[in-house]
Structures are given as C-alpha cells and as structure tokens.
Design a protein around this motif. Structure first.
Motif, PDB file in Angstrom:
ATOM      1  N   GLY A  84       5.379   4.446 -75.361  1.00  0.00           N
ATOM      2  CA  GLY A  84       6.660   5.115 -75.254  1.00  0.00           C
ATOM      3  C   GLY A  84       7.227   5.424 -76.624  1.00  0.00           C
ATOM      4  N   PRO A  85       8.540   5.604 -76.729  1.00  0.00           N
ATOM      5  CA  PRO A  85       9.169   5.914 -78.025  1.00  0.00           C
ATOM      6  C   PRO A  85       8.840   4.872 -79.094  1.00  0.00           C
TER       7      PRO A  85
ATOM      8  N   ALA B 213       6.008   4.541 -80.601  1.00  0.00           N
ATOM      9  CA  ALA B 213       4.628   4.070 -80.447  1.00  0.00           C
ATOM     10  C   ALA B 213       4.589   2.653 -79.887  1.00  0.00           C
ATOM     11  N   THR B 214       5.541   2.328 -79.019  1.00  0.00           N
ATOM     12  CA  THR B 214       5.624   1.013 -78.404  1.00  0.00           C
ATOM     13  C   THR B 214       4.853   0.989 -77.094  1.00  0.00           C
ATOM     14  N   LEU B 215       4.040  -0.051 -76.895  1.00  0.00           N
ATOM     15  CA  LEU B 215       3.318  -0.213 -75.642  1.00  0.00           C
ATOM     16  C   LEU B 215       4.324  -0.501 -74.529  1.00  0.00           C
ATOM     17  N   VAL B 216       4.333   0.353 -73.504  1.00  0.00           N
ATOM     18  CA  VAL B 216       5.286   0.172 -72.405  1.00  0.00           C
ATOM     19  C   VAL B 216       4.611  -0.134 -71.078  1.00  0.00           C
ATOM     20  N   GLY B 217       3.297   0.092 -70.989  1.00  0.00           N
ATOM     21  CA  GLY B 217       2.623  -0.186 -69.731  1.00  0.00           C
ATOM     22  C   GLY B 217       1.139   0.123 -69.792  1.00  0.00           C
ATOM     23  N   VAL B 218       0.497  -0.014 -68.630  1.00  0.00           N
ATOM     24  CA  VAL B 218      -0.943   0.198 -68.509  1.00  0.00           C
ATOM     25  C   VAL B 218      -1.192   1.009 -67.232  1.00  0.00           C
ATOM     26  N   ILE B 219      -2.152   1.921 -67.297  1.00  0.00           N
ATOM     27  CA  ILE B 219      -2.500   2.719 -66.120  1.00  0.00           C
ATOM     28  C   ILE B 219      -3.081   1.789 -65.055  1.00  0.00           C
TER      29      ILE B 219
ATOM     30  N   SER C 101      14.350   2.005 -68.953  1.00  0.00           N
ATOM     31  CA  SER C 101      15.128   2.753 -67.963  1.00  0.00           C
ATOM     32  C   SER C 101      15.286   4.226 -68.332  1.00  0.00           C
ATOM     33  N   ARG C 102      14.905   4.593 -69.545  1.00  0.00           N
ATOM     34  CA  ARG C 102      15.113   5.972 -69.990  1.00  0.00           C
ATOM     35  C   ARG C 102      13.806   6.665 -70.384  1.00  0.00           C
TER      36      ARG C 102
END
Length: 280
Positions: free
Chosen positions: A148-149, A151-157, A255-256
């Motif tokens: 996400g913004p 270059a932060t890891l926010v999740g995994v497929i 959330s955004r």
C-alpha cells in the motif's frame, strides 16, 4: 373582461353592417355609406385597443416558454460538464495515487509490480479483506505480497480469478506472517487481534524497543524479506515466561486503501508435505 368588451364591439359592427345593407336603397345612401365607413373604422380601431394586451400577453407567454426550455437545456449542459469535470478529477487522483505507489518502491523496480484498484471490501464481520481488479491474466497468484502507500506490506493474495483477486489484509484475524525486528534481528510471527497487530513468539530476552521497525521475513519462503510492515508501539515481557509479545502500529491506513501494488514476480515456496499424511 377583455373578451366581453370584444364581443360588444363586434355586435356593434354587425349592427352597422346590417344598417348599411338596409339603407342601400335610400337616395342619400352614398353619404350615409361614407359616414358609416368612418364609424366602422372607428369601431375597428376601438376593438383593436382592448385586444392588444391579449396579443402582448400571448407573445410574453411564448417568450417565457422558450426561455424556460432554454434554461432547462443549459442546466443539463452544466450538469454534464460538472460530471465530466468530476470524472477528470477522479482520474487525476487515481493517477497520482498510482504514481506515489511506484515512486515509493522505486522506478527501477516498477516492472516487478502490477498496480491494482480496490473494488470493494469484505462486509463480513471480523473479516478484513479487499477485492482488487487484477487477476490471473495480469500475473497475479496466490501468496503474492500486496503493498500500500509508502511501500508498506498491507496483505497477501488469498484467492485469484481471471480478472480479480482477493487480498487478505494483515489486520484480518486469520492473517499470520513471518517478520523480523530490524534493529535486533529478532524473528517473530505477526498476527492480528481485535486490538491490533501483535508480534507473537518473541523471546523474552530479546532487545526489542518501542519505535523499532518491523519487516517481513523470508524465513520459510512465504514472503520476500525486507518489506516494511510497521513499528513497535509497545513491548511486554515477563521473566517467568519464555516468550514476550509486542504491539505493532501499522504504517498504512487500511480503511482508506484505494490502490495497491502486487509483487507479481514473487512466487511463494510450496508448502512442505505433512509427514503424517504422506504415504510410506
């Protein structure tokens, strides 16, 4: 009122006309005819006077109707232009967000990622997942990291279809990834709780301090190492316990999320076979 007056004038003119016909046999009819013609002309002009306001009113009504139709067309045109302007602004915002994402990972690494737009969030309680508009045709595969913004890891497929994919966010209760505290190189598992992100299985003697950066770990081959995850916001250790735990503050606002990057050149290691279920 005007209509009554007009009818009266017409009746008077008709009476004069009948008188002319009746007097056509008289000797002095020519003189009488001239006088009658003058009278009729006067009556006609008098009849036209009260009729003029009616004509003016009808003309005014016609103009008002034309102006009303023109105003309606102008309002429609203004609405169309406003819609086009809003769409253009939205397109500019999307372009700016994607540019910021690519800038964060570095232009030289841009070809390793596929930008994707968030279509919707999972409405189920206690579920933290989003669906993106990229899928198998774009090189997206299960297990690939999503940034996400910043270059932060926010999740995994977690699931992939032809043109869409599901992303399990790190704040989902079923999420668990290997991480490392950057300063002390302490390995730990990052899990999600109703209170937030938490580092589990941290050795009690570890030198973990508030503010330490937490990165993804390549241990086990589930994820590439070195992806930014968050910062330690609290650390609790009990000497009587083998493991301590730390609270991690995420560096992205989950959330955004509107646009993300999928690291499509990464292939997670296949799971190791379970010796208990393998054939002898």
């Amino acid at each position: 009122m005007l209509r009554t007056q007009q009818v009266g004038w017409l009746i008077a003119m008709l009476a004069v006309g009948l008188a002319l016909l009746a007097g056509s046999a008289l000797r002095n009819f020519a003189s009488f005819e001239l006088d009658a013609a003058g009278l009729i002309g006067s009556l006609s002009r008098a009849a036209a006077v009260p009729a003029q306001p009616v004509a003016d009113f009808a003309h005014h009504v016609g103009q008002t109707q034309a102006l009303s139709e023109e105003n309606a067309e102008l309002r429609q045109e203004v609405a169309r232009l406003e819609a086009n302007l809003a769409a253009l602004r939205e397109q500019q915002l999307r372009s700016a967000q994607v540019t910021e994402l690519i800038t964060a990972v570095g232009p030289e690494a841009a070809d390793r990622y596929v930008p994707a737009a968030v279509l919707f969030r999972d409405p189920a309680p206690a579920r933290e997942a989003v669906t993106i508009d990229r899928g198998l045709t774009d090189g997206v595969r299960v297990g690939q990291p999503v940034l996400g913004p910043g270059a932060t890891l926010v999740g995994v497929i977690s699931a992939v279809e032809e043109h869409q994919a599901r992303v399990r966010l790190l704040i989902d209760v079923d999420s668990a990834i290997p991480t490392v505290v950057q300063s002390s190189r302490t390995q730990a598992a990052l899990t999600a709780t109703p209170e937030g992100l938490r580092l589990e299985f941290v050795p009690s003697e570890s030198l973990v301090t508030i503010g330490d950066t937490v990165l993804s770990s390549a241990l086990g081959g589930e994820l590439p190492g070195g992806l930014l995850v968050g910062r330690v916001s609290a650390f609790e250790s009990d000497p009587r316990e083998i493991f301590a735990y730390a609270t991690v503050e995420p560096l992205a606002d989950y959330s955004r999320l509107e646009h993300v990057l999928v690291l499509t050149d990464f292939r997670p290691a296949p799971p190791e076979p379970d010796d208990r279920t393998s054939s002898p």
